[in-house]
Design a protein around this motif. Structure first.
Motif, mmCIF file in Angstrom:
data_model
loop_
_atom_site.group_PDB
_atom_site.id
_atom_site.type_symbol
_atom_site.label_atom_id
_atom_site.label_comp_id
_atom_site.label_asym_id
_atom_site.label_seq_id
_atom_site.Cartn_x
_atom_site.Cartn_y
_atom_site.Cartn_z
ATOM 1 N N ARG A 35 0.816 -1.217 0.000
ATOM 2 C CA ARG A 35 0.000 0.000 0.000
ATOM 3 C C ARG A 35 0.850 1.268 0.000
ATOM 4 O O ARG A 35 0.430 2.295 -0.542
ATOM 5 N N HIS A 36 2.033 1.231 0.596
ATOM 6 C CA HIS A 36 2.871 2.438 0.629
ATOM 7 C C HIS A 36 3.524 2.708 -0.728
ATOM 8 O O HIS A 36 3.752 3.864 -1.077
ATOM 9 N N PRO A 60 -0.198 3.281 -3.519
ATOM 10 C CA PRO A 60 -1.446 3.489 -2.759
ATOM 11 C C PRO A 60 -2.690 3.589 -3.637
ATOM 12 O O PRO A 60 -3.728 3.006 -3.298
ATOM 13 N N THR A 67 -4.784 5.131 3.326
ATOM 14 C CA THR A 67 -3.446 5.258 2.754
ATOM 15 C C THR A 67 -3.449 6.173 1.538
ATOM 16 O O THR A 67 -2.587 7.035 1.385
ATOM 17 N N ALA A 68 -4.431 5.983 0.657
ATOM 18 C CA ALA A 68 -4.507 6.828 -0.539
ATOM 19 C C ALA A 68 -4.792 8.285 -0.177
ATOM 20 O O ALA A 68 -4.349 9.205 -0.870
#
Length: 382
Positions: free
Chosen positions: A62-63, A66, A101-102
């Motif tokens: 996810r990082h 994202p 995260t986004a």
């Protein structure tokens, strides 16, 4: 304008982030499947567990990607519903971590647009509830919207907190740099003052003995030149600190150069005695610099102002504190007036005070002048 490259985090921070991602992936899988089973899903392997595995696996990257993780998560949820599976608890929460995260990226407006589109589809998809239970339908739509707003707000808050922390770190770094430059400016003053004092005495010796003793004049000039060269080397190092990174170049003065300092003073004709009690090797670097500068400035003042013939330097090294005392037999201030504190004494006092110590200076009974500094050893406890 291109974005600056991301600052690489230390290895322990990266490892902790990886552990967090794995934990979130596991919780997503377990919670999604548990809610599905609790809401009446009888065959979790036919869609529920595969979707949970997909959502969890996507969180592991996810990082790095994202927005891609968010879009793939939403795509998986749509496929899940389009293949006839009922939603175990709505549309937004299975992709909650992906939304958060986004939302921490610069594309937060796209995140809000994607979430809004998903909410609209969710409201249309749940229209069958409208005829049966209006309250349930409104609760479903409002709950999904509130959750989306909370996730985006949390992402924005996290970004703001990280930016604030970075600003605090930069401000602290600038403060430390300014303090270091101020300290180095004191070093420059001490080096110049000592050098001018020694060179001035040697030039006077050379001028007085040029005709009667050319050899002595030549020796005095050579010594003045040596002192000047050493001072230039110190100044080049210190100016480098002022111009570039203060952490790149350490100060040159330390206790190892005390002997050279004393020798320079003796070469001017001043009879200097050095008495040391204790182990100088155990003195921390920052304390050693302060000791060297106090001795250097005191001897420079003796050569320039006191008209002394003798000076005594006594240093007592103790485990918790160090006492430095410099006395000379020079002339006292006429009429017992107070000594005017110039840049030299002020600089010594500031340097010693910065280490938690105290410095006194003044005439002594019977003639002469004394400077005494009591400096606690860094890292010791009283």
């Amino acid at each position: 304008m291109a974005e600056p490259p991301a600052r690489r985090e230390p290895a322990p921070v990266r490892h902790f982030a990886r552990i967090i991602d794995i934990a979130l992936a596991a919780l997503t899988l377990v919670f999604f499947v548990a809610v599905a089973l609790a809401t009446g899903v009888h065959s979790p392997w036919r869609g529920t567990i595969p979707l949970g595995l997909l959502l969890g696996a996507l969180l592991l990257v996810r990082h790095r990607w994202p927005m891609a993780v968010l879009l793939l998560s939403i795509g998986g949820i749509f496929v899940y519903h389009l293949t006839g599976h009922g939603s175990p608890a709505g549309w937004i929460w299975p992709a909650a971590v992906a939304y958060f995260t986004a939302a921490t990226t610069p594309r937060v407006r796209w995140v809000a647009a994607i979430g809004l589109a998903q909410l609209v589809y969710s409201a249309v998809d749940a229209r069958w509830i409208l005829d049966r239970n209006l309250t349930r339908y409104l609760t479903h739509v409002a709950g999904e919207g509130l959750l989306l707003a909370i996730l985006i707000a949390a992402g924005l808050t996290y970004v703001a907190a990280m930016r604030w922390r970075e600003r605090l770190r930069e401000t602290d770094s600038r403060v430390h740099a300014a303090e270091e430059r101020l300290r180095v400016s004191h070093e420059v003053h001490d080096v110049i003052a000592h050098t001018l004092a020694v060179v001035g005495v040697q030039l006077n010796v050379a001028a007085d003995s040029l005709e009667e003793d050319p050899a002595a004049a030549a020796a005095a000039l050579r010594l003045a030149k040596d002192v000047r060269n050493r001072a230039m080397a110190d100044l080049r190092s210190l100016i480098t600190v002022l111009r570039d990174n203060p952490a790149d170049t350490a100060p040159q003065a330390d206790l190892a150069s005390l002997d050279t300092l004393i020798a320079d003073a003796r070469a001017t004709g001043l009879e200097v005695t050095l008495n040391e009690h204790g182990d100088r090797a155990a003195v921390p670097a920052i304390t050693a610099i302060a000791i060297h500068r106090v001795v250097q400035e005191s001897l420079a003042n003796t050569l320039k102002h006191a008209g002394a013939s003798k000076a005594e330097v006594t240093i007592d090294y103790q485990p918790r504190s160090i006492t430095v005392e410099i006395t000379d037999d020079g002339r006292n201030v006429p009429g017992g007036a107070e000594v005017a504190e110039g840049h030299g004494l002020a600089g010594m006092r500031e340097r010693v005070s910065a280490l938690g110590g105290a410095l006194t200076a003044g005439p002594i009974a019977g003639g002469g002048f004394a400077v005494r500094a009591d400096i606690p050893v860094a890292g010791s406890t009283a």
